[in-house]
Write an enzyme that holds these catalytic residues in place. Sequence first.
Site, PDB file in Angstrom:
ATOM      1  N   ARG A  21      11.141  -4.535  -6.493  1.00 59.66           N
ATOM      2  CA  ARG A  21      11.493  -5.588  -7.313  1.00 59.66           C
ATOM      3  C   ARG A  21      12.559  -5.233  -8.329  1.00 59.66           C
ATOM      4  NH1 ARG A  21       6.511  -9.571  -8.763  1.00 59.66           N
ATOM      5  NH2 ARG A  21       5.892 -10.003  -6.616  1.00 59.66           N
ATOM      6  N   LYS A  71       8.678  11.614  -4.986  1.00 60.95           N
ATOM      7  CA  LYS A  71       8.628  11.662  -6.334  1.00 60.95           C
ATOM      8  C   LYS A  71       8.572  13.255  -6.740  1.00 60.95           C
ATOM      9  CE  LYS A  71       6.805   7.133  -7.924  1.00 60.95           C
ATOM     10  NZ  LYS A  71       5.960   6.558  -8.391  1.00 60.95           N
ATOM     11  N   ASN A  91      10.116   9.698 -11.367  1.00 64.70           N
ATOM     12  CA  ASN A  91      10.836   8.525 -10.960  1.00 64.70           C
ATOM     13  C   ASN A  91      11.971   8.098 -11.375  1.00 64.70           C
ATOM     14  OD1 ASN A  91      10.179   7.591 -13.272  1.00 64.70           O
ATOM     15  ND2 ASN A  91       8.685   6.018 -12.801  1.00 64.70           N
ATOM     16  N   ASP A 106       6.874   5.924 -15.986  1.00 60.37           N
ATOM     17  CA  ASP A 106       5.403   5.216 -15.931  1.00 60.37           C
ATOM     18  C   ASP A 106       4.633   5.288 -17.158  1.00 60.37           C
ATOM     19  OD1 ASP A 106       5.827   3.890 -13.328  1.00 60.37           O
ATOM     20  OD2 ASP A 106       4.779   5.411 -12.353  1.00 60.37           O
ATOM     21  N   ALA A 132      -7.804   8.133 -10.008  1.00 60.91           N
ATOM     22  CA  ALA A 132      -7.171   9.405 -10.351  1.00 60.91           C
ATOM     23  C   ALA A 132      -5.914   9.840  -9.367  1.00 60.91           C
ATOM     24  CB  ALA A 132      -8.195  10.627 -10.340  1.00 60.91           C
ATOM     25  N   GLY A 134      -1.793   9.112  -8.441  1.00 62.02           N
ATOM     26  CA  GLY A 134      -0.496   9.370  -8.921  1.00 62.02           C
ATOM     27  C   GLY A 134      -0.321   8.768 -10.365  1.00 62.02           C
ATOM     28  N   ASN A 155     -13.391   8.507 -10.801  1.00 64.14           N
ATOM     29  CA  ASN A 155     -12.569   8.206  -9.308  1.00 64.14           C
ATOM     30  C   ASN A 155     -13.787   8.304  -8.212  1.00 64.14           C
ATOM     31  OD1 ASN A 155     -10.159   7.773  -8.056  1.00 64.14           O
ATOM     32  ND2 ASN A 155     -10.547  10.020  -7.177  1.00 64.14           N
ATOM     33  N   ARG A 156     -13.446   7.394  -7.154  1.00 65.83           N
ATOM     34  CA  ARG A 156     -14.389   7.280  -6.068  1.00 65.83           C
ATOM     35  C   ARG A 156     -14.623   9.050  -5.546  1.00 65.83           C
ATOM     36  NH1 ARG A 156     -11.955   4.467  -0.818  1.00 65.83           N
ATOM     37  NH2 ARG A 156     -10.327   6.091  -1.361  1.00 65.83           N
ATOM     38  N   GLU A 159     -13.680  14.851  -7.151  1.00 68.21           N
ATOM     39  CA  GLU A 159     -13.089  16.194  -7.384  1.00 68.21           C
ATOM     40  C   GLU A 159     -11.588  15.937  -7.617  1.00 68.21           C
ATOM     41  OE1 GLU A 159     -14.630  15.355  -4.617  1.00 68.21           O
ATOM     42  OE2 GLU A 159     -16.491  16.581  -4.619  1.00 68.21           O
TER      43      GLU A 159
HETATM   44  P1  NAP Z   1      -2.582   6.933  -5.104  1.00 62.04           P
HETATM   45  O1  NAP Z   1      -2.052   7.889  -5.552  1.00 62.04           O
HETATM   46  O2  NAP Z   1      -2.679   6.572  -3.673  1.00 62.04           O
HETATM   47  O3  NAP Z   1      -4.034   6.519  -5.864  1.00 62.04           O
HETATM   48  C1  NAP Z   1      -4.887   5.639  -5.295  1.00 62.04           C
HETATM   49  C2  NAP Z   1      -6.230   5.535  -6.174  1.00 62.04           C
HETATM   50  O4  NAP Z   1      -7.015   4.279  -5.949  1.00 62.04           O
HETATM   51  C3  NAP Z   1      -7.073   6.858  -5.897  1.00 62.04           C
HETATM   52  O5  NAP Z   1      -7.564   7.034  -7.311  1.00 62.04           O
HETATM   53  C4  NAP Z   1      -8.134   6.250  -4.965  1.00 62.04           C
HETATM   54  O6  NAP Z   1      -9.396   7.123  -4.913  1.00 62.04           O
HETATM   55  C5  NAP Z   1      -8.255   4.728  -5.354  1.00 62.04           C
HETATM   56  N1  NAP Z   1      -8.732   3.914  -4.296  1.00 62.04           N
HETATM   57  C6  NAP Z   1      -8.015   3.473  -3.209  1.00 62.04           C
HETATM   58  N2  NAP Z   1      -9.024   2.753  -2.745  1.00 62.04           N
HETATM   59  C7  NAP Z   1     -10.392   2.866  -3.122  1.00 62.04           C
HETATM   60  C8  NAP Z   1     -11.571   2.141  -2.645  1.00 62.04           C
HETATM   61  N3  NAP Z   1     -11.740   1.524  -1.730  1.00 62.04           N
HETATM   62  N4  NAP Z   1     -12.347   2.328  -3.680  1.00 62.04           N
HETATM   63  C9  NAP Z   1     -12.300   2.999  -4.842  1.00 62.04           C
HETATM   64  N5  NAP Z   1     -11.186   3.602  -5.256  1.00 62.04           N
HETATM   65  C10 NAP Z   1     -10.265   3.499  -4.321  1.00 62.04           C
HETATM   66  O7  NAP Z   1      -1.787   5.433  -5.691  1.00 62.04           O
HETATM   67  P2  NAP Z   1      -1.028   5.198  -7.118  1.00 62.04           P
HETATM   68  O8  NAP Z   1       0.431   5.660  -6.852  1.00 62.04           O
HETATM   69  O9  NAP Z   1      -1.733   5.957  -8.082  1.00 62.04           O
HETATM   70  O10 NAP Z   1      -1.086   3.707  -7.447  1.00 62.04           O
HETATM   71  C11 NAP Z   1      -2.368   3.117  -7.649  1.00 62.04           C
HETATM   72  C12 NAP Z   1      -1.911   1.787  -7.828  1.00 62.04           C
HETATM   73  O11 NAP Z   1      -1.351   1.623  -9.218  1.00 62.04           O
HETATM   74  C13 NAP Z   1      -1.268   0.746  -6.813  1.00 62.04           C
HETATM   75  O12 NAP Z   1      -1.859  -0.541  -6.587  1.00 62.04           O
HETATM   76  C14 NAP Z   1       0.129   0.834  -7.472  1.00 62.04           C
HETATM   77  O13 NAP Z   1       0.783  -0.407  -6.766  1.00 62.04           O
HETATM   78  C15 NAP Z   1      -0.103   0.527  -8.891  1.00 62.04           C
HETATM   79  N6  NAP Z   1       1.113   1.009  -9.634  1.00 62.04           N
HETATM   80  C16 NAP Z   1       1.558   0.213 -10.504  1.00 62.04           C
HETATM   81  C17 NAP Z   1       2.478   0.507 -11.122  1.00 62.04           C
HETATM   82  C18 NAP Z   1       3.191  -0.512 -12.222  1.00 62.04           C
HETATM   83  O14 NAP Z   1       4.468  -0.280 -12.729  1.00 62.04           O
HETATM   84  N7  NAP Z   1       2.624  -1.681 -12.347  1.00 62.04           N
HETATM   85  C19 NAP Z   1       2.862   1.819 -11.209  1.00 62.04           C
HETATM   86  C20 NAP Z   1       2.597   2.923 -10.527  1.00 62.04           C
HETATM   87  C21 NAP Z   1       1.428   2.392  -9.657  1.00 62.04           C
HETATM   88  P3  NAP Z   1      -9.436   8.314  -4.029  1.00 62.04           P
HETATM   89  O15 NAP Z   1      -9.047   9.513  -4.851  1.00 62.04           O
HETATM   90  O16 NAP Z   1     -11.098   8.414  -3.778  1.00 62.04           O
HETATM   91  O17 NAP Z   1      -9.026   7.945  -2.810  1.00 62.04           O
END
Ligand code: NAP
Length: 276
Positions: A21, A71, A91, A106, A132, A134, A155-156, A159
């Site tokens: 977007r 990134k 970013n 962010d 926990a 990015g 966090n799930r 570690e």
């Molecule tokens: P990421 O690095 O892949 O991290 C994903 C996180 O979600 C990890 O903590 C993971 O836990 C957890 N997770 C995934 N599936 C799970 C489940 N079934 N049960 C419990 N925990 C689960 O992703 P990210 O970049 O941090 O992004 C995370 C979210 O933030 C996304 O939805 C993204 O779109 C959003 N976001 C939004 C913005 C904004 O501007 N609004 C900016 C950045 C990100 P594990 O470590 O245990 O896998």
Amino acid sequence: MTAEAKARAACLIGWPAAHSRSPLIHHYWLRTLGIEGGYVIEAVPPDEFQDFIFRLSLRGFVGANVTRPHKERALALSKPDDRARAVGAANTLWYDRGELRSTNTDVEGFINNLDACAPGWDKAEDALVVGAGGAARAVVFGLVERGIKRVHLVNRTIERARALADQFGPSVSPAAWDAIGGLLPRAGLLVNTTSLGMHGQPGLELDIGVLPSHAVVADLVYVPLQTPLLSVARGRGLKTADGLGMLLHQAVRGFELWFGQRPEVTSELRALMEET
Ligand code: NAP
């Protein structure tokens, strides 16, 4: 307007081509501020990223946003500020007197959105951050920088929470997923940084009925706009901050760095984004 100003353009670099977007946001600001400029999406595979970045200005760009999977490389290939370094990912890229600089917006996207949606949120002594990955890094950095006394990081995969907490000093403590129930009653701020609640994923199911009545609930997920977590929080009359607000606020700094004017996150822009 000078020829140089006319030529100004920035891009979003991702692979595969990001469905984003961001062009809508920057085109809105260019239009409303009367700036002749551009913002385009560039699909760049990982093995071409370095060359693309080194020739960014030759390609006609004054800067760029960077998304997955670039990134961390963007951080390594530029001169990062403290935020990008602490988050471990960049970013936003821009040129400062010919030098390619980077930051991570962010952090301010998250904090400025909270300030806009829930002024006084930072009176919270305890914040509970779920996730926990990015995005959590930016959130935790922002909370620590703002002086929140205790940040509990759940966090799930514990570690990952431990590793992240280790980087931020004593105000950030990792906790196991099953500790959430005990942490909620004293959390003045609850933040979902996981992808739970995202379209096609199960919701983040927490008993937020035990949150204090002054608590603020923030969700980073922005598809859908109203996640199950935000819906329950609003139903309880709690203040909330959503992922779309963070996305809009994080775009401000890049625009200012590239085009020289600080844009505003207006209700009109928000409504435009909500329509899409
Ligand atoms: P990421 O690095 O892949 O991290 C994903 C996180 O979600 C990890 O903590 C993971 O836990 C957890 N997770 C995934 N599936 C799970 C489940 N079934 N049960 C419990 N925990 C689960 O992703 P990210 O970049 O941090 O992004 C995370 C979210 O933030 C996304 O939805 C993204 O779109 C959003 N976001 C939004 C913005 C904004 O501007 N609004 C900016 C950045 C990100 P594990 O470590 O245990 O896998």
